[in-house]
Write an enzyme that holds these catalytic residues in place. Structure first.
Site, PDB file in Angstrom:
ATOM      1  N   HIS A 101       0.816  -1.654  -0.289  1.00 50.85           N
ATOM      2  CA  HIS A 101      -0.006  -0.365  -0.087  1.00 50.85           C
ATOM      3  C   HIS A 101       1.316   1.511  -0.495  1.00 50.85           C
ATOM      4  O   HIS A 101       0.322   2.309  -0.194  1.00 50.85           O
ATOM      5  CB  HIS A 101      -0.788   0.075   1.329  1.00 50.85           C
ATOM      6  CG  HIS A 101       0.204   0.146   2.444  1.00 50.85           C
ATOM      7  ND1 HIS A 101       0.597   0.863   2.737  1.00 50.85           N
ATOM      8  CD2 HIS A 101       0.085  -0.985   3.367  1.00 50.85           C
ATOM      9  CE1 HIS A 101       0.597   0.998   4.282  1.00 50.85           C
ATOM     10  NE2 HIS A 101       0.990  -0.761   4.627  1.00 50.85           N
ATOM     11  N   THR A 215      -1.732   6.858  10.438  1.00 50.80           N
ATOM     12  CA  THR A 215      -3.478   6.813   8.938  1.00 50.80           C
ATOM     13  C   THR A 215      -3.666   5.789   8.051  1.00 50.80           C
ATOM     14  O   THR A 215      -4.369   5.276   7.074  1.00 50.80           O
ATOM     15  CB  THR A 215      -3.098   8.033   7.869  1.00 50.80           C
ATOM     16  OG1 THR A 215      -2.108   7.954   7.461  1.00 50.80           O
ATOM     17  CG2 THR A 215      -3.112   9.053   8.373  1.00 50.80           C
TER      18      THR A 215
END
Ligand SMILES: *[C@@H]1O[C@H](CO)[C@@H](O)[C@H](O)[C@H]1NC(C)=O
Ligand SMILES: *[C@@H]1O[C@H](CO)[C@@H](O)[C@H](O)[C@H]1NC(C)=O
Ligand SMILES: *[C@@H]1O[C@H](CO)[C@@H](O)[C@H](O)[C@H]1NC(C)=O
Length: 272
Positions: A101, A215
């Site tokens: 990611h 996050t």
């Protein structure tokens, strides 16, 4: 015959151990497995559902001090008492890793520290999000750098730099060859040699300060954020290089902004 099947079982055991080790999340850090969550809107593994995917990720859904946020002028308090970002970094051996990611640059043994309000936080890794996760008055930028620090007591502090498209960033420029290497590399890890985090230009003493979270899952809270006020520049090619190296099928890895709730945002501006 017997011998070879025993060898085969042994081999499988080693493989599964390696796989489960590489899937394990670091104690306070971010999750490493590339397929456990994604950034697609309204997807079963998308940002709106991260908190429901695993019990230990529930903060992503129910936490009240989550990141990123919009740094809106009206709610910012200008202060002069927070002090400069005191970066005491040192050149250290680093490895570029494709986490599926994002791309992370991990310092094997830390790379020095910053001091925030009397506490030392050691620099452990940095990684990039595109477009930016934090926005300023609703505006998102091309890229956001997160420098992730951890104190001995486990508390985390992230220093962030925002970038818009323009002239090349020299620090990213120095990593271009390694980034190109990782784009085709199956194992997706590459030693980058000795990297000096002081070469990351900040270019301003002003920064926003607020308390938020990681996050990405597990969205651990109570992270001290310092978002450098000055927006720096990168080229489109540099942003593309970071995106191409990530082995996912999305063109973004930015979590949507989270409710501010009752939080205060401060803007540190030194007295002149
Ligand atoms: C950095 O670490 C890697 C892997 O741990 C090692 O192979 C390499 O020799 C180290 N480089 C330096 C300059 O210490
Ligand atoms: C700094 O630390 C002091 C004492 O530990 C604490 O009372 C204060 O709230 C902290 N300030 C900030 C801005 O975190
Ligand atoms: C969060 O951080 C503050 C200081 O910044 C500390 O006093 C408090 O104990 C922390 N809370 C948790 C739940 O870790």
């Amino acid at each position: 015959m017997v011998n070879s099947s025993i060898r085969c079982i042994f081999f499988l055991l080693i493989i599964s151990t390696v796989v489960s080790l590489s899937n394990a999340a670091t104690s306070h850090g971010e999750v490493e497995d590339e397929h456990e969550f994604n950034y697609k809107k309204n997807d079963e593994k998308g940002p709106e559902r991260w908190g429901k995917l695993k019990p230990e990720w529930e903060m992503c859904g129910k936490g009240e001090i989550q990141s990123p946020i919009d740094l809106m002028n009206e709610r910012v308090n200008i202060v002069s008492h927070l002090g400069r970002l005191n970066r005491n970094y040192k050149p250290s051996n680093a490895t570029l890793k494709n986490r599926g990611h994002d791309i992370m640059l991990r310092f094997e043994n830390g790379a020095g520290s910053i001091k925030i309000n009397g506490s030392q936080y050691e620099l452990q890794q940095l990684h990039w999000h595109s477009p930016s996760e934090h926005s300023v008055n609703g505006r998102r930028f091309a890229l956001e750098l997160h420098m992730v620090h951890e104190a001995k007591n486990g508390r985390m502090a992230v220093v962030t730099v925002l970038y818009k498209i323009g002239r090349a960033d020299t620090f990213l420029g120095s990593l271009e060859k390694e980034l190109e290497g990782i784009a085709v590399l199956e194992e997706a890890e590459k030693n980058a040699g000795i990297i000096d985090p002081k070469k990351i230009k900040i270019g301003s003493r002003k920064y926003y300060r607020y308390i938020g979270s990681l996050t990405t899952p597990p969205c651990t809270q109570n992270v001290t954020w310092s978002v450098v006020r000055k927006v720096r520049t990168v080229t489109r090619k540099q942003v593309r290089l970071l995106r191409v190296a990530v082995h996912d099928d999305q063109d973004t890895n930015a979590r949507p902004v989270q409710p501010i709730n009752k939080r205060m945002v401060k803007l540190y501006r030194p007295r002149v």
